[in-house]
Every structure is written in C-alpha cells, then in structure tokens.
Design a protein around this motif. Sequence first.
Motif, PDB file in Angstrom:
ATOM      1  N   TYR A   1     187.034 103.070  40.503  1.00  0.00           N
ATOM      2  CA  TYR A   1     187.821 101.844  40.610  1.00  0.00           C
ATOM      3  C   TYR A   1     187.729 101.202  41.992  1.00  0.00           C
ATOM      4  O   TYR A   1     188.539 100.330  42.333  1.00  0.00           O
ATOM      5  CB  TYR A   1     189.290 102.136  40.278  1.00  0.00           C
ATOM      6  N   GLY A   2     186.763 101.625  42.790  1.00  0.00           N
ATOM      7  CA  GLY A   2     186.578 101.019  44.095  1.00  0.00           C
ATOM      8  C   GLY A   2     185.624  99.845  44.037  1.00  0.00           C
ATOM      9  O   GLY A   2     184.962  99.596  43.016  1.00  0.00           O
TER      10      GLY A   2
ATOM     11  N   MET B   1     194.431 108.586  48.560  1.00  0.00           N
ATOM     12  CA  MET B   1     194.611 107.875  47.299  1.00  0.00           C
ATOM     13  C   MET B   1     193.460 106.910  47.056  1.00  0.00           C
ATOM     14  O   MET B   1     193.001 106.736  45.923  1.00  0.00           O
ATOM     15  CB  MET B   1     195.945 107.141  47.291  1.00  0.00           C
ATOM     16  N   ASP B   2     192.981 106.282  48.150  1.00  0.00           N
ATOM     17  CA  ASP B   2     191.807 105.405  48.043  1.00  0.00           C
ATOM     18  C   ASP B   2     190.590 106.209  47.570  1.00  0.00           C
ATOM     19  O   ASP B   2     189.812 105.748  46.729  1.00  0.00           O
ATOM     20  CB  ASP B   2     191.495 104.756  49.389  1.00  0.00           C
TER      21      ASP B   2
ATOM     22  N   ALA C   1     187.029 107.841  41.075  1.00  0.00           N
ATOM     23  CA  ALA C   1     187.282 107.583  39.653  1.00  0.00           C
ATOM     24  C   ALA C   1     186.570 106.337  39.153  1.00  0.00           C
ATOM     25  O   ALA C   1     186.593 106.043  37.951  1.00  0.00           O
ATOM     26  CB  ALA C   1     188.783 107.460  39.404  1.00  0.00           C
TER      27      ALA C   1
ATOM     28  N   VAL D   1     190.527 108.966  45.771  1.00  0.00           N
ATOM     29  CA  VAL D   1     190.677 109.293  44.348  1.00  0.00           C
ATOM     30  C   VAL D   1     190.307 108.087  43.493  1.00  0.00           C
ATOM     31  O   VAL D   1     189.592 108.198  42.490  1.00  0.00           O
ATOM     32  CB  VAL D   1     192.126 109.744  44.052  1.00  0.00           C
ATOM     33  N   ARG D   2     190.780 106.921  43.914  1.00  0.00           N
ATOM     34  CA  ARG D   2     190.503 105.697  43.157  1.00  0.00           C
ATOM     35  C   ARG D   2     189.010 105.370  43.171  1.00  0.00           C
ATOM     36  O   ARG D   2     188.429 105.007  42.145  1.00  0.00           O
ATOM     37  CB  ARG D   2     191.307 104.539  43.767  1.00  0.00           C
TER      38      ARG D   2
ATOM     39  N   GLU E   1     182.287 102.210  47.130  1.00  0.00           N
ATOM     40  CA  GLU E   1     181.556 103.254  46.406  1.00  0.00           C
ATOM     41  C   GLU E   1     180.251 103.609  47.121  1.00  0.00           C
ATOM     42  O   GLU E   1     179.842 104.766  47.132  1.00  0.00           O
ATOM     43  CB  GLU E   1     181.273 102.790  44.979  1.00  0.00           C
TER      44      GLU E   1
END
Length: 334
Positions: free
Chosen positions: A45-46, A36-37, A43, A39-40, A51
């Motif tokens: 949102y990290g 889930m991390d 996307a 995916v975030r 990133e």
Amino acid sequence: MHQGKRFAMWSIGLLVALALIFVVHLGTGFSEFSYMDLVRIIAGYGTEWQERIVFDFRMVRSVLAICIGAGLALSGAIFQTITRNELASPSVLGVNAGAGVAVMLYIYFEPANAITTIWKAPLFAIIGGGLVALLIFRMSYRKGLSLSPMTLILNGIALSAGIHAVQMVTMVTLSPDKFNQINTWLIGTIFGNSWNHVMVLAPIVAIGAIVLYCYSTKLNVLNLNEETAIGLGARITKERVTFLCIAVAIAASCIAVGGSIGFIGLVAPHIARRLVGVNHHYYLPVTLLLGALLLLSADWLGQVIIAPDEMLVGIIVALVGAPYFLYVLARTRG
C-alpha cells in the motif's frame, strides 16, 4: 543444561534477535519511515517511490547482510574444525586475500565497455581464494607428519601479507574510478548491490549450509585428534580438502559480493562453541545465525553511527573483530 535444550534456547533467541534487527535495519536510511509505514509498504500500500526504496535498496541490503554473514561464519567454522585451531578463519588463512586479488585483477584488466555478468566476480573470487587456500595447505603439509595448525596460521598470515603488498602496488596504477571501486570493495560494503546478487549468493550459501549440516558427523570426527579420527575410519587428508573446497566456495562468493569483510568467520564460530559446544549438529546452525546477526547489526551500526553519513561495514567489523582476535590469541597462548 542439556545440550539440546541449550541449542533450542539459543536458536530461538537468535532468530528473534535477527528478526528484530532485520526490521530495525529495514527502517534505517536517509528517508525515514515509521514501522507502521513499513508494514503498509510491505503489504503493497505504499507509493511507487516508497516501495522502490524499501524493496530495491533496503531489503536487498538486509538480505545480503544475512547471507554474507551466515556464509562467512559457516566458512570460518569449517576452517576452525579442519585445522582444530580457534584462530583459523577465511581472512587469516588467505581466502580473503586470494579472492580479493583475483577480483581486483578482473576489474583491472576488464575493458571499460566490456559486458559484465553477475557470475564473473564470484567465479574469479572462488578461483583466487581456492588457489591461495590450497597453496597454504600445501606449504604447511609435510609427508608423514600431522598438519600443524600453527604452521597453517603462520603461512596464511605471511602469504596474505604478500598478496596485500601486490594489491597495493597494483592499485597505484589504476584509474581514479577503478581505484575507488576496488578500495571500497577491499574495505567491505554491502551497499549498491541488487536482487541479482541475492539470487546468485543465497543458493550458494544455502546449498553449502545444507551439505555441511548433512556431514556434521564427519566434521565431529575431524574435530578429534588425528589418531582417534583415523581409528574411526576418517580419511583425514581427503576429507579436509573436500570440506576446505566447500568452505572456500562459500567464503569467496560472499567476499565477491560484499568485499573483503574480515573477522566474522573468526568471531561467530568462537561464540557459538561457547554457547552450544562443538557438536556440529548444534554448532553449525548457531554459527550461521550468529554470523547473520553480527553482520546485519554491524551494517545497521555503520548507517547510524555517523548519520547522515555512512561508515563502511568492513570498518565496523574490523573495529569489533580485531580486539576479539587479540583476545582469542591471548587465550590460546595462555
């Protein structure tokens, strides 16, 4: 089962497996992220730190493993086709050794303060690998006689052994920094590269794959015995040299970036033939997918097998590939 259906089934299966291993590989490392991390982070949102880890380190490594594995596998498939021998591969036919000694000499003579460009190592690798491959073909060729695949293999092994001896003698004169750099490169590793390496290697592998696929029919003809191929209008020597040059360029570029990784070019084409046969319209894409999957899986295994330490991917590939090489050798002799 019809060959086309087998090809579709295995292609889809390998693509799914490659996607799954890609995600697992992306989630593996010193810093743990849940899926889930991931995916975030992907996307957008990290954090900046997250990133940077995912995009600049892990994803580069994953993409390069796919490119290198695919390139080495394709090159091995072409070598096995033009020699009509299951034992042929870039490592066996001296391309790894030639590319390796060329890159080693480049590192050896390059001044410490020299400006290094991303193209230098692949260029030297292509030149070195190409010269050795052409020399082996020249040593194996006898005018008026067909090219003996076994002679080609034996000359490749002999010349590779001589080149490795030169490498060992040269390495003892290196400074500690250059020794560690070359030793790690000779074993084979994908760690420590950047998106610049991807931008250089990916187009070479992609263009090479497209060109080879477009000439699948000619490769099918070359896979036949020489009398039949000549009867179908093939200019055997010219076409062998042409495809040899393409295969050497692909393999040497992969070796320049990932080091002297062996056996992918032997194992992947051999498995692909068992799955979909020797029709290059089906054989080449499956070989490409298998090579990418094998190297990505090997690199993931190298990260987890002795975690938190890491085993170089070249060692993992050798541990799997060497027994398989002996199996193919025994099967060929049988």
